[in-house]
Design an enzyme around this catalytic site. Structure first.
Site, PDB file in Angstrom:
ATOM      1  N   GLY A  34       0.870  -1.150   0.093  1.00 52.77           N
ATOM      2  CA  GLY A  34       0.048  -0.175  -0.279  1.00 52.77           C
ATOM      3  C   GLY A  34       0.969   1.245  -0.273  1.00 52.77           C
ATOM      4  O   GLY A  34       2.211   1.091  -0.232  1.00 52.77           O
ATOM      5  N   TYR A 159     -15.874  -2.493   5.373  1.00 54.90           N
ATOM      6  CA  TYR A 159     -14.444  -1.890   5.683  1.00 54.90           C
ATOM      7  C   TYR A 159     -14.158  -2.350   7.255  1.00 54.90           C
ATOM      8  O   TYR A 159     -13.524  -2.792   7.898  1.00 54.90           O
ATOM      9  CB  TYR A 159     -14.328  -0.669   5.396  1.00 54.90           C
ATOM     10  CG  TYR A 159     -13.140   0.398   6.026  1.00 54.90           C
ATOM     11  CD1 TYR A 159     -12.039  -0.090   5.668  1.00 54.90           C
ATOM     12  CD2 TYR A 159     -13.247   1.153   6.948  1.00 54.90           C
ATOM     13  CE1 TYR A 159     -10.967   0.637   6.155  1.00 54.90           C
ATOM     14  CE2 TYR A 159     -12.206   2.185   7.108  1.00 54.90           C
ATOM     15  CZ  TYR A 159     -10.966   1.684   6.738  1.00 54.90           C
ATOM     16  OH  TYR A 159      -9.769   2.418   7.013  1.00 54.90           O
TER      17      TYR A 159
HETATM   18  C1  AKB Z   1     -12.354   6.300   6.348  1.00 55.71           C
HETATM   19  O1  AKB Z   1     -12.773   7.472   6.500  1.00 55.71           O
HETATM   20  O2  AKB Z   1     -12.827   5.306   5.715  1.00 55.71           O
HETATM   21  C2  AKB Z   1     -10.986   6.075   6.731  1.00 55.71           C
HETATM   22  C3  AKB Z   1     -10.943   5.716   8.215  1.00 55.71           C
HETATM   23  C4  AKB Z   1     -11.650   6.772   9.194  1.00 55.71           C
HETATM   24  O3  AKB Z   1     -10.623   4.585   8.525  1.00 55.71           O
HETATM   25  N1  AKB Z   1     -10.318   7.600   6.679  1.00 55.71           N
END
Ligand code: AKB
Length: 332
Positions: A34, A159
């Site tokens: 990355g 995520y």
């Molecule tokens: C996002 O906004 O997805 C990232 C994080 C806070 O992990 N910047």
């Protein structure tokens, strides 16, 4: 796959033995998946290899070895580790929160399959492994003000789910096999060199560019949406300090790190001290607003402060002054 730090006759998953003693950690040889190049400054171009599937920005080209590496290609990563006698693996490759929601299958592949590859490789080669986590690893049922290190984590984004999975897998492999897994939960990180990349906190970078170009920023969050944030140089320093901390100082393997929390309106007000004509229009988008509303307002980072001496240098005032200066410099 055989795991060389485990006795040969035992497979990775049925051994109760642990990693053999780690090589000396004072002069690590670091492979980074990355983006970030900040390890270069600390450890020198001869000890750090940056890798990605995208061409690096020109400043990274000239500053040290850069190789094409796909985190989904296990054999190639293994080749890089062996050929370069790597001792630390720093794994940044991931799809962020908003872009992950738009492409769940890809996010699952990169964020989970890619992570499994680096966990296996770190275990196989007894590497110190750093994986960043995030405020996004918390969800609507987590305490939000502040969010402690240990609490309910039920994120509602792919995520966040992948990050909780990473935290738990790393800690499991640490406890079971002695993997030197280290993880920091980052707030929204604000940097002039990293363009907005599909995150929910991206507005806090874009607003500086807009303030100095058109003088008008359209914000996709409500003006009162408070989120933890951090200047990139604090984030880099925290990561290096944490990676250098002796194992005996770490009571946890996953720590929150905090610096400040602000809302879009508060950062706009601070920018107006330098650029009084900044105009901000609020046009909340349902995906990012819902994500932001499920994240902590503030991080409790008292364990990081106590265990390895974490302390941020930048508050909102310093962050705004530095970002305006850096964006101006970049534009000239
Ligand atoms: C996002 O906004 O997805 C990232 C994080 C806070 O992990 N910047």
């Amino acid at each position: 796959r055989s795991f060389s730090c485990l006795p040969r006759k035992m497979s990775r998953w049925n051994s109760r033995d642990t990693c053999s003693p780690l090589p000396p950690q004072e002069n690590p040889r670091v492979l980074i998946t990355g983006d970030p190049s900040f390890f270069l400054k600390q450890y020198g171009t001869e000890n750090v290899i940056l890798s990605d599937i995208k061409k690096p920005p020109p400043n990274v080209y000239s500053s040290g070895p850069f190789v094409y590496a796909d985190v989904l290609d296990y054999k190639h990563l293994r080749e890089l580790i062996i050929n370069n006698r790597i001792t630390w693996l720093v794994h940044y490759s991931a799809l962020l929160s908003a872009v992950g929601e738009a492409n769940v299958a890809l996010a699952r592949k990169i964020n989970i399959t890619g992570l499994h590859n680096v966990l296996d490789l770190a275990l196989e080669h007894c590497l110190r492994l750093f994986v960043p986590s995030t405020i996004g690893a918390f969800g609507p049922s987590s305490p939000r003000d502040p969010a402690p290190d240990l609490c309910v984590q039920r994120p509602r984004t792919i995520y966040g789910v992948s990050k909780v999975h990473g935290e738990l897998m790393g800690e499991y492999l640490h406890h079971k096999y002695g993997l030197d897994f280290r993880c920091l939960r980052y707030p929204g990180v604000i940097s002039v060199n990293t363009p907005p990349g599909g995150g929910t906190t991206d507005y806090a970078v874009q607003i500086f560019h807009d303030a100095l170009s058109t003088g008008h920023h359209v914000c996709y969050l409500r003006p009162d949406t408070r989120l933890p944030m951090m200047h990139i140089s604090d984030c880099h320093r925290a990561t290096i300090e944490f990676m250098q901390s002796p194992e005996c100082q770490l009571s946890l393997r996953t720590y929150n790190i905090a610096a400040m929390s602000f809302t879009p309106e508060e950062v706009a007000q601070e920018i107006r001290k330098h650029l009084p004509h900044l105009k901000v229009t609020y046009n909340p988008d349902s995906v990012r607003q819902t994500i932001a509303d499920s994240w902590p307002i503030r991080f409790d980072d008292s364990n990081a402060r106590r265990d390895w001496g974490w302390a941020p240098a930048f508050g909102l005032e310093e962050l705004v002054a530095d970002m305006l200066r850096s964006v101006r410099e970049k534009r000239t």
